[in-house]
Design a protein around this motif. Structure first.
Motif, PDB file in Angstrom:
ATOM      1  N   THR A 166      -0.451  -7.803   1.513  1.00 27.01           N
ATOM      2  CA  THR A 166      -0.438  -9.251   2.134  1.00 27.01           C
ATOM      3  C   THR A 166       0.776 -10.042   1.666  1.00 27.01           C
ATOM      4  O   THR A 166       1.204 -10.156   0.670  1.00 27.01           O
ATOM      5  CB  THR A 166      -1.692 -10.021   1.440  1.00 27.01           C
ATOM      6  OG1 THR A 166      -3.002  -9.272   1.507  1.00 27.01           O
ATOM      7  CG2 THR A 166      -2.091 -11.495   1.715  1.00 27.01           C
ATOM      8  N   ASN A 167       1.080 -10.822   2.717  1.00 33.89           N
ATOM      9  CA  ASN A 167       2.217 -11.784   2.524  1.00 33.89           C
ATOM     10  C   ASN A 167       3.685 -11.000   2.649  1.00 33.89           C
ATOM     11  O   ASN A 167       4.760 -11.735   2.407  1.00 33.89           O
ATOM     12  CB  ASN A 167       2.183 -12.730   1.541  1.00 33.89           C
ATOM     13  CG  ASN A 167       1.070 -13.799   1.657  1.00 33.89           C
ATOM     14  OD1 ASN A 167       0.735 -14.169   2.909  1.00 33.89           O
ATOM     15  ND2 ASN A 167       0.291 -14.042   0.663  1.00 33.89           N
ATOM     16  N   SER A 169       5.834  -9.571   4.700  1.00 30.24           N
ATOM     17  CA  SER A 169       6.879 -10.084   5.660  1.00 30.24           C
ATOM     18  C   SER A 169       7.142 -11.621   5.607  1.00 30.24           C
ATOM     19  O   SER A 169       8.338 -11.669   5.644  1.00 30.24           O
ATOM     20  CB  SER A 169       6.335  -9.504   7.181  1.00 30.24           C
ATOM     21  OG  SER A 169       5.077 -10.349   7.557  1.00 30.24           O
ATOM     22  N   LYS A 170       6.086 -12.247   5.478  1.00 31.88           N
ATOM     23  CA  LYS A 170       6.163 -13.889   5.252  1.00 31.88           C
ATOM     24  C   LYS A 170       7.292 -13.961   3.859  1.00 31.88           C
ATOM     25  O   LYS A 170       8.012 -14.822   3.991  1.00 31.88           O
ATOM     26  CB  LYS A 170       4.954 -14.508   4.674  1.00 31.88           C
ATOM     27  CG  LYS A 170       4.050 -14.657   5.993  1.00 31.88           C
ATOM     28  CD  LYS A 170       2.911 -15.288   5.571  1.00 31.88           C
ATOM     29  CE  LYS A 170       1.838 -15.384   6.692  1.00 31.88           C
ATOM     30  NZ  LYS A 170       0.429 -16.258   6.358  1.00 31.88           N
ATOM     31  N   CYS A 190      13.706 -16.152  16.355  1.00 31.46           N
ATOM     32  CA  CYS A 190      12.841 -15.254  16.521  1.00 31.46           C
ATOM     33  C   CYS A 190      12.140 -14.660  17.783  1.00 31.46           C
ATOM     34  O   CYS A 190      11.042 -14.070  17.969  1.00 31.46           O
ATOM     35  CB  CYS A 190      11.560 -15.954  15.517  1.00 31.46           C
ATOM     36  SG  CYS A 190      11.743 -16.357  13.912  1.00 31.46           S
ATOM     37  N   THR A 194       5.086 -17.187  18.828  1.00 31.10           N
ATOM     38  CA  THR A 194       3.784 -17.037  18.672  1.00 31.10           C
ATOM     39  C   THR A 194       2.981 -17.841  17.550  1.00 31.10           C
ATOM     40  O   THR A 194       3.704 -18.591  17.155  1.00 31.10           O
ATOM     41  CB  THR A 194       3.798 -15.343  17.914  1.00 31.10           C
ATOM     42  OG1 THR A 194       4.197 -15.371  16.615  1.00 31.10           O
ATOM     43  CG2 THR A 194       4.271 -14.283  18.772  1.00 31.10           C
ATOM     44  N   PRO A 195       1.747 -17.897  17.425  1.00 36.90           N
ATOM     45  CA  PRO A 195       0.995 -18.756  16.491  1.00 36.90           C
ATOM     46  C   PRO A 195       1.663 -18.448  15.197  1.00 36.90           C
ATOM     47  O   PRO A 195       1.577 -19.430  14.318  1.00 36.90           O
ATOM     48  CB  PRO A 195      -0.355 -18.583  16.644  1.00 36.90           C
ATOM     49  CG  PRO A 195      -0.623 -17.962  18.115  1.00 36.90           C
ATOM     50  CD  PRO A 195       0.641 -17.356  18.501  1.00 36.90           C
ATOM     51  N   HIS A 196       1.806 -17.115  14.811  1.00 39.56           N
ATOM     52  CA  HIS A 196       2.151 -16.659  13.501  1.00 39.56           C
ATOM     53  C   HIS A 196       3.532 -17.418  13.033  1.00 39.56           C
ATOM     54  O   HIS A 196       3.807 -17.948  12.130  1.00 39.56           O
ATOM     55  CB  HIS A 196       2.241 -15.014  13.486  1.00 39.56           C
ATOM     56  CG  HIS A 196       2.489 -14.575  11.964  1.00 39.56           C
ATOM     57  ND1 HIS A 196       2.232 -14.820  10.915  1.00 39.56           N
ATOM     58  CD2 HIS A 196       3.936 -14.238  11.910  1.00 39.56           C
ATOM     59  CE1 HIS A 196       2.810 -14.246  10.055  1.00 39.56           C
ATOM     60  NE2 HIS A 196       4.024 -13.968  10.388  1.00 39.56           N
ATOM     61  N   LEU A 197       4.499 -17.413  14.154  1.00 40.78           N
ATOM     62  CA  LEU A 197       5.743 -17.973  14.078  1.00 40.78           C
ATOM     63  C   LEU A 197       5.529 -19.378  13.772  1.00 40.78           C
ATOM     64  O   LEU A 197       6.311 -19.991  12.996  1.00 40.78           O
ATOM     65  CB  LEU A 197       6.884 -17.420  15.001  1.00 40.78           C
ATOM     66  CG  LEU A 197       7.168 -15.970  14.821  1.00 40.78           C
ATOM     67  CD1 LEU A 197       7.800 -15.644  16.210  1.00 40.78           C
ATOM     68  CD2 LEU A 197       8.133 -15.545  13.451  1.00 40.78           C
ATOM     69  N   SER A 199       3.165 -20.881  12.697  1.00 42.19           N
ATOM     70  CA  SER A 199       2.653 -21.414  11.287  1.00 42.19           C
ATOM     71  C   SER A 199       3.848 -21.252  10.181  1.00 42.19           C
ATOM     72  O   SER A 199       3.697 -22.029   9.102  1.00 42.19           O
ATOM     73  CB  SER A 199       1.588 -20.300  10.934  1.00 42.19           C
ATOM     74  OG  SER A 199       2.021 -19.034  10.620  1.00 42.19           O
ATOM     75  N   LEU A 200       4.888 -20.636  10.371  1.00 41.76           N
ATOM     76  CA  LEU A 200       6.001 -20.478   9.500  1.00 41.76           C
ATOM     77  C   LEU A 200       7.186 -21.513   9.610  1.00 41.76           C
ATOM     78  O   LEU A 200       7.963 -21.522   8.948  1.00 41.76           O
ATOM     79  CB  LEU A 200       6.574 -19.000   9.533  1.00 41.76           C
ATOM     80  CG  LEU A 200       5.452 -18.015   9.222  1.00 41.76           C
ATOM     81  CD1 LEU A 200       6.176 -16.821   9.308  1.00 41.76           C
ATOM     82  CD2 LEU A 200       5.008 -18.310   7.794  1.00 41.76           C
TER      83      LEU A 200
END
Length: 237
Positions: A166-167, A169-170, A190, A194-197, A199-200
């Motif tokens: 968990t976490n 790669s973040k 990047c 994407t929604p993941h990116l 969020s970062l």
């Protein structure tokens, strides 16, 4: 529908202008050529990257929208910060490039990955000449996350990342963003939003905006000592 694409010559590493990229599929620019270090660096210096499957010809892309993270604006959630402090994970740079790129390919499986054996060999060449870098996240002696990409002056072009915890790669991207900003790095590309990116902290940029920033910073040196051997001493705040 028939697509008409410029075919790249084996003895010429130049690319067509990115303004000639197709609208459908978005960003497809050229076909052919090779994955030599000279051609790859020519591509990245002009906002282009290779993306193709195991049985496909070499395809080159420059999409109309890019996902860009400004390193000082990486969004580390409270939960990520808390988890990182408790995890005991450490981060290194360029200590296991071949393992990172191989795992990035393996976790997607042979039917989904674009990181073919040919691609892995090509980026390892870039790594050996100092243009491609990996970030590794360790839990003790176990590699649990990481990412890799290509440096072009003060811009880092991220290619792929993985996490087996968990976490993982973040944490890799967060730590690298902190260090890259401190060394004078300006932007992390990047590629696809994407929604993941998002969020970062990634923001969608038009191709035009990204190319302007790339041209402004691709020949800009960053601080001496980049890249370092370890990021583990960077304290999470």
């Amino acid at each position: 529908m028939t697509l008409y694409l410029p075919s790249l010559a084996q003895d010429d590493v130049r690319f067509p202008p990115v303004t000639e990229a197709l609208d459908h599929p978005d960003g497809l620019l050229a076909i052919g050529g090779d994955l030599s270090p000279a051609r790859l660096m020519s591509a990245y210096r002009n906002g282009i990257f290779p993306w193709f499957g195991e049985d496909d010809p070499l395809l080159w892309w420059s999409p109309s929208e890019r996902a860009i993270i400004q390193p000082t604006e990486f969004h580390a959630s409270r939960s990520l910060q808390k988890a990182a402090r408790k995890s005991g994970m450490t981060v290194t740079l360029n200590q296991a490039f071949e393992r990172v790129i191989a795992i990035c390919a393996e976790i997607r499986g042979p039917e989904q990955t674009w990181i073919t054996h040919e691609m892995q060999a090509a980026y390892c060449q870039l790594h050996h000449q100092g243009d491609a870098h990996s970030v590794e996240v360790w839990q003790g002696n176990t590699l649990v996350g990481g990412l890799y990409g290509v440096s072009v002056g003060a811009i880092f072009c991220g290619e792929s990342m993985f996490s087996s915890t968990t976490n993982g790669s973040k944490f890799a991207l967060w730590q690298f963003s902190q260090y890259f900003a401190h060394q004078g790095g300006q932007y992390i590309d990047c590629q696809m939003m994407t929604p993941h990116l998002a969020s970062l902290g990634a923001q969608p940029w038009s191709r035009h905006t990204f190319i302007d920033a790339l041209h402004a910073h691709r020949d800009r040196p960053i601080a001496d000592g980049y890249p370092p051997q370890r990021l583990a001493d960077w304290r999470i705040t």
